[in-house]
Design a protein around this motif. Structure first.
Motif, PDB file in Angstrom:
ATOM      1  N   THR A   1       0.856  -1.179   0.000  1.00 44.36           N
ATOM      2  CA  THR A   1       0.000   0.000   0.000  1.00 44.36           C
ATOM      3  C   THR A   1       0.894   1.232   0.000  1.00 44.36           C
ATOM      4  O   THR A   1       1.749   1.399   0.869  1.00 44.36           O
ATOM      5  CB  THR A   1      -0.924   0.015   1.225  1.00 44.36           C
ATOM      6  N   LEU A   2       0.691   2.085  -0.977  1.00 46.73           N
ATOM      7  CA  LEU A   2       1.587   3.216  -1.212  1.00 46.73           C
ATOM      8  C   LEU A   2       0.803   4.517  -1.210  1.00 46.73           C
ATOM      9  O   LEU A   2      -0.250   4.627  -1.831  1.00 46.73           O
ATOM     10  CB  LEU A   2       2.285   3.027  -2.563  1.00 46.73           C
ATOM     11  N   ALA A   3       1.323   5.508  -0.484  1.00 46.88           N
ATOM     12  CA  ALA A   3       0.741   6.857  -0.487  1.00 46.88           C
ATOM     13  C   ALA A   3       1.743   7.800  -1.142  1.00 46.88           C
ATOM     14  O   ALA A   3       2.906   7.843  -0.742  1.00 46.88           O
ATOM     15  CB  ALA A   3       0.428   7.311   0.931  1.00 46.88           C
TER      16      ALA A   3
ATOM     17  N   ILE B   1       6.774   7.950 -11.067  1.00 48.10           N
ATOM     18  CA  ILE B   1       5.815   7.006 -10.487  1.00 48.10           C
ATOM     19  C   ILE B   1       5.391   5.973 -11.525  1.00 48.10           C
ATOM     20  O   ILE B   1       5.406   4.763 -11.265  1.00 48.10           O
ATOM     21  CB  ILE B   1       4.569   7.752  -9.964  1.00 48.10           C
ATOM     22  N   VAL B   2       5.021   6.448 -12.714  1.00 55.14           N
ATOM     23  CA  VAL B   2       4.528   5.547 -13.768  1.00 55.14           C
ATOM     24  C   VAL B   2       5.604   4.534 -14.159  1.00 55.14           C
ATOM     25  O   VAL B   2       5.337   3.325 -14.253  1.00 55.14           O
ATOM     26  CB  VAL B   2       4.063   6.348 -14.989  1.00 55.14           C
ATOM     27  N   ASP B   3       6.822   5.002 -14.384  1.00 51.52           N
ATOM     28  CA  ASP B   3       7.907   4.098 -14.785  1.00 51.52           C
ATOM     29  C   ASP B   3       8.199   3.073 -13.700  1.00 51.52           C
ATOM     30  O   ASP B   3       8.416   1.883 -13.979  1.00 51.52           O
ATOM     31  CB  ASP B   3       9.177   4.899 -15.089  1.00 51.52           C
ATOM     32  N   THR B   4       8.210   3.518 -12.446  1.00 49.44           N
ATOM     33  CA  THR B   4       8.511   2.607 -11.335  1.00 49.44           C
ATOM     34  C   THR B   4       7.427   1.554 -11.179  1.00 49.44           C
ATOM     35  O   THR B   4       7.712   0.364 -11.015  1.00 49.44           O
ATOM     36  CB  THR B   4       8.669   3.392 -10.023  1.00 49.44           C
ATOM     37  N   LEU B   5       6.167   1.975 -11.235  1.00 48.31           N
ATOM     38  CA  LEU B   5       5.071   1.031 -11.051  1.00 48.31           C
ATOM     39  C   LEU B   5       4.947   0.061 -12.225  1.00 48.31           C
ATOM     40  O   LEU B   5       4.531  -1.084 -12.046  1.00 48.31           O
ATOM     41  CB  LEU B   5       3.759   1.780 -10.831  1.00 48.31           C
TER      42      LEU B   5
ATOM     43  N   LEU C   1      -1.223  -4.093  -5.444  1.00 43.88           N
ATOM     44  CA  LEU C   1      -0.794  -2.728  -5.136  1.00 43.88           C
ATOM     45  C   LEU C   1      -2.006  -1.859  -4.865  1.00 43.88           C
ATOM     46  O   LEU C   1      -2.981  -1.877  -5.609  1.00 43.88           O
ATOM     47  CB  LEU C   1       0.010  -2.140  -6.299  1.00 43.88           C
ATOM     48  N   SER C   2      -1.938  -1.116  -3.772  1.00 48.00           N
ATOM     49  CA  SER C   2      -2.970  -0.137  -3.449  1.00 48.00           C
ATOM     50  C   SER C   2      -2.301   1.228  -3.421  1.00 48.00           C
ATOM     51  O   SER C   2      -1.359   1.446  -2.653  1.00 48.00           O
ATOM     52  CB  SER C   2      -3.608  -0.450  -2.090  1.00 48.00           C
TER      53      SER C   2
ATOM     54  N   GLY D   1      -1.815   3.327   9.243  1.00 48.80           N
ATOM     55  CA  GLY D   1      -1.642   1.975   8.736  1.00 48.80           C
ATOM     56  C   GLY D   1      -2.324   1.727   7.408  1.00 48.80           C
ATOM     57  O   GLY D   1      -2.312   0.607   6.896  1.00 48.80           O
ATOM     58  N   LYS D   2      -2.924   2.774   6.825  1.00 53.79           N
ATOM     59  CA  LYS D   2      -3.573   2.619   5.521  1.00 53.79           C
ATOM     60  C   LYS D   2      -2.562   2.574   4.385  1.00 53.79           C
ATOM     61  O   LYS D   2      -2.901   2.224   3.261  1.00 53.79           O
ATOM     62  CB  LYS D   2      -4.567   3.755   5.294  1.00 53.79           C
ATOM     63  N   ALA D   3      -1.324   2.978   4.673  1.00 57.13           N
ATOM     64  CA  ALA D   3      -0.242   2.888   3.692  1.00 57.13           C
ATOM     65  C   ALA D   3       0.980   2.308   4.388  1.00 57.13           C
ATOM     66  O   ALA D   3       1.331   2.730   5.492  1.00 57.13           O
ATOM     67  CB  ALA D   3       0.079   4.256   3.112  1.00 57.13           C
ATOM     68  N   SER D   4       1.615   1.336   3.751  1.00 53.57           N
ATOM     69  CA  SER D   4       2.815   0.743   4.337  1.00 53.57           C
ATOM     70  C   SER D   4       4.023   1.635   4.121  1.00 53.57           C
ATOM     71  O   SER D   4       4.982   1.602   4.896  1.00 53.57           O
ATOM     72  CB  SER D   4       3.076  -0.647   3.731  1.00 53.57           C
TER      73      SER D   4
END
Length: 322
Positions: A99-101, A111-115, A127-128, A144-147
């Protein structure tokens, strides 16, 4: 009694449909043709429908019922493959989900290239993704909504969190090309901007309540997110600061103009990976942090960006003067 087809029966059904014949399925699965025929017969008996039109031709054709049930069979077998891959990943110690914020200050292309690479490298890991403004990233990690969160520095001391600098970004004050500030054609003083509407993002987390960042105007319009702020500025409804990566194309096309304001702080905006100390990253999360670090480290230095920005501002002033 309800039909209970086995996975093996569904695999044989799929093989016959894809090869177009019982003989082809026999070769593909390395089984006797009689076994293939027997398996399909049992499946049809359980489902109480005919799956193939046996008219004596060499090409085995699906019946209408067979066509309808083929899609269901593919979905079931695909879900099984996902389950097997996830079980294998869990056995290897991979997280079931990351989970990513992400702050909107983080360059979108990074972000796009990494994901995209993350999806290829860890197909079994779900992935969230959440995006937040200002204190929202910190709040999502704390709750805790994002790791892991990627955003600016912590806005208040928090002993339960650890931060790691992974890159930087910049905020640039901009306005639409037709905005009065963009047409002045010179460096701006605080007096020039204070009567013009400034668009400001409100922190929904409440962490930054009562704190303002680079707010210079008396007339302030507050919006919930940076995407809305971007669109309103492009529409000429006001001026405001936006991430450099977000407005790069707008500046290049002339749709937005960079404003040179003496009182506006345009220093480097560090970006950090934020996570709870009690929740150490698993392999997939650690890879994600390292990959973002690599891509964000390629952002231009503040000095080189200043040179680019000065060139844009100089050109804008010249255009405005004309």
């Amino acid at each position: 009694m309800d039909a209970n087809p086995t996975l093996d029966q569904l695999q044989v059904f799929l093989a016959v449909a894809e090869t177009g014949s019982f003989t082809g399925a026999s070769r593909q699965m390395n089984r006797a043709q009689s076994v293939i025929s027997y398996t399909i017969g049992n499946l049809e008996a359980q489902l109480e429908v005919s799956l193939f039109d046996r008219n004596g031709s060499r090409q085995t054709k699906l019946t209408e019922a067979g066509k309808a049930l083929l899609a269901d069979s593919r979905r079931i077998l695909s879900d099984l493959q996902v389950m097997r891959a996830r079980a294998k990943a869990l056995k290897q110690g991979l997280e079931a989900e990351v989970t990513l914020a992400i702050s909107n200050m983080v360059p979108t292309d990074a972000i796009v290239d990494t994901l995209a690479e993350f999806g290829s490298r860890y197909p079994a890991v779900s992935l969230s993704l959440n995006s937040g403004e200002l204190g929202m990233v910190m709040d999502l990690v704390l709750s805790g909504k994002a790791s892991v969160g990627v955003g600016g520095a912590l806005l208040r001391p928090e002993d339960t969190l650890t931060v790691q600098k992974i890159g930087h970004s910049y905020m640039i004050p901009v306005a639409a090309a037709e905005h009065p500030l963009a047409k002045l054609g010179r460096p701006l003083m605080r007096a020039d901007v204070r009567e013009e509407v400034q668009l400001v993002v409100t922190d929904a987390s409440g962490i930054t309540h009562g704190r303002n960042f680079n707010v210079l105007s008396y007339k302030v319009w507050r919006v919930s997110d940076i995407a809305t702020k971007h669109q309103l500025i492009r529409g000429g409804l006001g001026w405001g600061g936006l991430p450099a990566a977000l407005v790069r194309e707008d500046l290049a096309s002339g749709r937005l103009r960079a404003l040179e304001i003496d009182a506006y702080e345009t220093s480097e905006y560090p970006l950090y990976a934020i996570r709870r100390i009690a929740n150490p990253p698993g392999p997939a999360t650690q890879w994600l942090i390292e990959a973002l670090t690599t891509r964000l480290s390629r952002c231009p230095s503040r000095e080189s960006f200043n040179d680019i920005l000065k060139g844009i501002i100089s050109f804008d002033h010249k255009v405005a003067a004309e």
